[in-house]
Design a protein around this motif. Structure first.
Motif, short mmCIF file in Angstrom:
data_model
loop_
_atom_site.label_atom_id
_atom_site.label_comp_id
_atom_site.label_asym_id
_atom_site.label_seq_id
_atom_site.Cartn_x
_atom_site.Cartn_y
_atom_site.Cartn_z
N GLU A 1 0.87 -1.20 0.00
CA GLU A 1 0.00 0.00 0.00
C GLU A 1 0.90 1.24 0.00
O GLU A 1 1.81 1.37 0.84
N ASP A 2 0.62 2.19 -0.94
CA ASP A 2 1.45 3.40 -1.02
C ASP A 2 0.94 4.53 -0.13
O ASP A 2 1.62 5.53 0.05
N ASP A 3 -0.25 4.37 0.46
CA ASP A 3 -0.81 5.39 1.35
C ASP A 3 -0.33 5.09 2.76
O ASP A 3 -0.70 4.09 3.36
N ASN B 1 5.71 -0.34 0.43
CA ASN B 1 5.09 0.92 0.02
C ASN B 1 5.00 1.09 -1.49
O ASN B 1 4.52 2.11 -1.98
N ASP C 1 -2.99 -2.83 -2.70
CA ASP C 1 -3.72 -1.72 -3.32
C ASP C 1 -3.63 -1.86 -4.83
O ASP C 1 -2.61 -2.29 -5.37
#
Length: 582
Positions: free
Chosen positions: A8-10, A32, A52
């Motif tokens: 997940e990059d958030d 990430n 994601d």
């Protein structure tokens, strides 16, 4: 602990999921970006991946595509996260192999429910494989310690059992016996009755061994036709049921009873070597080695069993020294050939002689070949000695023929190694040519065990030998497993009754019956029968009345030098039963 990889990059979503999943006792890995996620997945192979969809440069679809292309990660449950709820996006993920799809924002219960469902499905699919792998591992473990044919413990397992028994005996202060058993001439059973029946015989022997020993004892198949027996709490006290003599006699009585194989009754002979803890060793390896030394001695002496003693180790060392001297003995001209006359039982006249090899050892005197060749470690040396004996005997026989009006047959033993060599026929042919001996007076003797070791090859080799004109005798007849069917296939000229039957036939009705049977078999196949080891007039009369053709033994003459036998021939000495004394 279940391991979950979150890609997940958030950062905020990552932090929330990390707290939520750790609270449920999951082990969490965080990536990430997609490329890092693929690397972690390949490195750790987690139990489940949450990824994601929308990430820059390397989106979730590409992550899933790469993971499904690798066997190690292809089946890891995969859940997509996305802020979009478009059916097209959902379908694309499912077509790539995603297992579930959650839209942001999601509730705690939704996330945990999706994780639980995926893990449960994975367990349902993989459980049969896990059970099968465990079963296979169990079978492999069993195969490592159990003989598959007899279902007995194998050598490795037997070693462990002996180690445990020694520890218990040490604590309790009692003795343990280790026995090494060998089934004599087992190869002849395979040849005569087939390998299937040979395997059945081993299984039957294993069953009898297990029945014959106590519950605290152990039985193992060590290799081929050899077994191990571990006897606990053995005593030397008179009257004790577990004295070694009682135990051995019970084993022998059980194992030597006839076995029924394909409606045929087969009886085997057993040899045993026995070593004791603590007298003969404090470890399984020491006891095995000493039991094996005792077994070799039992074989050499033709005993049913032998207890180990330090003297046997000395004899073993002397035998090894003798083997090292064997190759030099030929160069030093230490070998001699003696000749034992063979006498016609009707005329009393000498009709032949058997050549007998002897080693005139510098310190031990005359030694028989069954001692110095029985455990020859170098086949090349044995073959060289055999060639020398053949040539020497043929040269001597040539001298006799030139001085005799009637032909005198020369019989000479052919060892198993000699018989199996490819150039045997060439060797015999060349020897006859070099010595000038006529082929029809040479008789090659091979043992029954040698003949039965490979029947088809034996038939071919014997036919080749017959083609050059020599005669063939089957030695030690009655001690093996040959049948009339095989005897009819062998191009034989004579049978020799083993001396073990002659020695006791006047007092043992079984030996007498066997001797008569062999003579009858020879007559039915039109073969001449020669009896070995004849020592008494009573034996001579029994054999002559039974139709035996000839004899050799101390009743007429012990083995002689070539010159001594030539003097008997020149004097035309004949056997006179009236002048002989028992």
């Amino acid at each position: 602990m279940t391991q979950i990889l979150v890609i997940e990059d958030d950062a905020l979503v990552c932090t929330l999921m990390l707290k939520l999943l750790k609270a449920e006792a999951f082990e969490i890995l965080i990536a990430n970006d997609g490329a890092t996620g693929v690397q972690l997945a390949q490195m750790y192979e987690p139990d489940l991946i949450i990824c994601d969809v929308m990430m820059p440069e390397f989106d979730g679809y590409e992550v899933l595509r790469q993971l499904r292309d690798q066997p190690a990660t292809a089946t890891i449950p995969f859940i997509f996260l996305s802020a979009k709820a478009d059916r097209t996006d959902l379908r694309q993920g499912m077509e790539l192999g995603a297992d579930d799809y959650l839209t942001k924002p999601f509730k705690r219960a939704e996330l945990l429910g999706a994780i639980a469902a995926r893990l449960e499905k994975r367990d349902t699919l993989t459980q049969p494989y896990i059970r099968e792998m465990k079963r296979a591992a169990s079978m492999l473990g069993q195969m490592a310690y159990v003989d598959p044919l007899t279902n007995l413990p194998n050598r490795i397992s037997f070693h462990n059992q002996c180690q445990n028994a020694i520890q218990q005996a040490q604590e309790a202060g009692y003795s343990v016996a280790v026995m090494h058993l060998n089934l004599k001439d087992f190869g002849a059973v395979n040849t005569a009755l087939g390998y299937f029946n040979g395997d059945r015989l081993l299984q039957k022997v294993a069953t009898r061994l297990k029945r014959a020993v106590g519950e605290s004892d152990a039985v193992a198949r060590l290799v081929a036709n050899e077994f191990g027996v571990l006897l606990n709490q053995v005593s030397d006290e008179v009257g004790n049921e577990r004295t070694i003599d009682n135990l051995v006699q019970n084993l022998l009585a059980s194992l030597t009873e006839p076995y029924e194989l394909d409606e045929q009754s087969v009886q085997i002979q057993v040899r045993m070597g026995i070593a004791f803890y603590p007298e003969h060793g404090s470890s399984p390896d020491q006891l095995f080695d000493h039991a094996e030394i005792a077994l070799r001695y039992a074989k050499a002496q033709n005993n049913q069993y032998q207890l180990y003693s330090p003297e046997l180790a000395v004899l073993e060392a002397e035998k090894q020294l003798m083997q090292s001297q064997l190759a030099l003995a030929l160069e030093r001209q230490e070998f001699q050939v003696y000749y034992q006359p063979q006498v016609n039982l009707i005329t009393g006249r000498i009709i032949g002689a058997e050549a007998l090899l002897r080693w005139n050892h510098p310190t031990h005197g005359l030694i028989n070949p069954d001692v110095f060749l029985a455990n020859a470690e170098d086949p090349a040396t044995e073959l060289a000695i055999g060639r020398w004996a053949l040539e020497t005997a043929c040269r001597q026989a040539t001298v006799w023929q030139s001085a005799m009006a009637l032909p005198l047959r020369l019989a000479i033993n052919v060892s198993t190694h000699q018989f199996q060599q490819e150039n045997l026929v060439t060797t015999v042919t060349n020897t006859l040519q070099q010595t000038g001996l006529s082929a029809d007076v040479l008789v090659l003797e091979l043992t029954e065990a040698c003949a039965m070791s490979a029947v088809e090859l034996t038939v071919l080799k014997l036919k080749e030998l017959k083609a050059i004109g020599v005669q063939i005798a089957l030695d030690d007849f009655g001690t093996g497993f040959s049948s009339l069917n095989y005897l009819k296939r062998f191009p034989l000229d004579s049978l020799k009754i083993d001396k073990s039957f002659i020695q006791n036939m006047m007092t043992d009705t079984d030996d007498a019956a066997i001797a008569k049977m062999i003579i009858a078999v020879g007559q039915s196949l039109q073969l001449k029968v020669i009896a070995e080891g004849v020592e008494t007039v009573a034996q001579f009369n029994f054999l002559r009345q039974s139709g035996c053709h000839a004899m050799q033994g101390s009743l007429f003459s012990t083995p002689l030098s070539g010159t001594e036998l030539q003097e008997l021939l020149a004097a035309d000495k004949r056997f006179d039963p009236g002048a002989a004394k028992d």
